[in-house]
Write an enzyme that holds these catalytic residues in place. Structure first.
Site, PDB file in Angstrom:
ATOM      1  N   ASP A  54       0.836  -1.199   0.000  1.00 23.19           N
ATOM      2  CA  ASP A  54       0.000   0.000   0.000  1.00 23.19           C
ATOM      3  C   ASP A  54       0.875   1.256   0.000  1.00 23.19           C
ATOM      4  O   ASP A  54       0.362   2.377  -0.043  1.00 23.19           O
ATOM      5  CB  ASP A  54      -1.017  -0.019   1.148  1.00 23.19           C
ATOM      6  CG  ASP A  54      -0.365  -0.088   2.506  1.00 23.19           C
ATOM      7  OD1 ASP A  54       0.877  -0.161   2.580  1.00 23.19           O
ATOM      8  OD2 ASP A  54      -1.111  -0.054   3.505  1.00 23.19           O
ATOM      9  N   SER A  55       2.199   1.062  -0.010  1.00 27.05           N
ATOM     10  CA  SER A  55       3.123   2.179  -0.294  1.00 27.05           C
ATOM     11  C   SER A  55       2.810   2.751  -1.677  1.00 27.05           C
ATOM     12  O   SER A  55       3.239   3.862  -2.001  1.00 27.05           O
ATOM     13  CB  SER A  55       4.578   1.708  -0.218  1.00 27.05           C
ATOM     14  OG  SER A  55       4.755   0.510  -0.961  1.00 27.05           O
ATOM     15  N   GLU A 192       9.286  -4.354  10.412  1.00 28.20           N
ATOM     16  CA  GLU A 192       9.704  -3.035   9.900  1.00 28.20           C
ATOM     17  C   GLU A 192      10.247  -2.164  11.025  1.00 28.20           C
ATOM     18  O   GLU A 192       9.618  -2.014  12.073  1.00 28.20           O
ATOM     19  CB  GLU A 192       8.513  -2.337   9.217  1.00 28.20           C
ATOM     20  CG  GLU A 192       8.898  -0.962   8.671  1.00 28.20           C
ATOM     21  CD  GLU A 192       7.943  -0.390   7.626  1.00 28.20           C
ATOM     22  OE1 GLU A 192       7.009  -1.089   7.196  1.00 28.20           O
ATOM     23  OE2 GLU A 192       8.172   0.777   7.233  1.00 28.20           O
TER      24      GLU A 192
END
Ligand code: KIV
Length: 275
Positions: A54-55, A192
């Protein structure tokens, strides 16, 4: 171009192959991708796994936040990636607002995304709090990638882009998150922005493949946003954990400038381009 048979997978990459890589200690690369042509170029380099992240909200649509992208937008992008991916495995992000409310909402959104795109795995953000969703998706026959540590869809709740797991409590929470997603049936997990030592410890104990971004070198795989990996556009600021492996932004600008110059000067199209 990578040599066929060495770097380029000769058969479809399956989750079982990623588990074998983990058992063997073979590191592999995941790269984001958002369209057919770019995916073909990366597949020719032997990338084993694509993430339609979704970046895309930021790097494709220019939104401020990943929370703004819709399921429709993700489905259109992912379908192009699947068509270009060759033998690679394709993971697609469940966008913000399509899975948090209930198990039913998550299963409905994930099945729609997989049906419309043909992607192989859905990814969602969250650890322990998302374990019921992961279990529901697994029961529905879907393969799930979890995403823990810094979770961009919660950037405001997390008070900005911050490394996670830095205190004893936060590290314990991260360990619990990973245990919970594994117990719920996740097939793989992204870490992340997590301290490298903590990521190494959790990855070593984790029975499913781990993929790091800003989590040091000891996860089973790495993932980068491709525009960061290839410096597109040339003048963007990149997070500290990124390395750019090529100057594609510069190359694209140079190619566009050369094209513009040729049109202005009348040297393009030339005789050989005419019918
Ligand atoms: O959307 C994305 O690109 C991601 C990666 C940063 C892991 O989730």
């Amino acid at each position: 171009m990578a040599e066929a048979g060495y770097l380029v997978p000769q058969k479809k990459v399956r989750l079982s192959d990623l588990r074998t890589y983990k058992a063997e200690g073979t590191r592999w690369a995941m790269l984001t991708s958002y369209d057919y042509s770019t995916t073909r170029a990366f597949a020719a380099a032997g990338i084993e796994c694509f993430l339609v992240g979704d970046s895309a909200a930021n790097v494709i649509f220019g939104y401020d936040s990943t929370t703004q992208i819709s399921l429709d937008e993700m489905a259109f992008l992912a379908a192009g990636v699947v068509r270009g991916a060759g033998k690679a495995l394709v993971v697609v992000d469940l966008p913000f607002g399509t899975y948090e409310a209930s198990d039913e909402q998550a299963v409905r959104s994930a099945t729609e995304l997989i049906r419309r795109s043909g992607a192989h795995v859905v990814k969602l953000e969250g650890g322990e709090r998302m374990a019921p969703r992961i279990a529901a998706l697994s029961r529905a026959g879907l393969a799930v990638c979890a995403h823990v540590g810094f979770t961009p869809q919660s950037v405001d709740a997390l008070s900005g882009f911050k490394v996670q797991g830095t205190s004893e409590d936060a590290a314990a929470r991260l360990r619990r998150d990973v245990e919970a997603v594994v117990d719920a049936g996740a097939a793989m997990v992204v870490f992340e922005m997590v301290p490298a030592e903590l990521a190494a410890e959790i990855s070593a104990a984790c029975p499913i493949p781990t993929i790091g971004i800003g989590a040091g070198p000891h996860t089973d795989a790495q993932v980068l946003v491709w525009q960061d990996m290839a410096a597109v556009p040339a003048d963007s600021r990149r997070p500290r954990f990124v390395q750019s492996f090529g100057e594609a932004g510069q190359l694209l600008s140079e190619a566009a400038a050369a094209y513009k110059k040729a049109v202005r000067e009348g040297s393009f199209p030339a005789a050989e381009h005419c019918f």
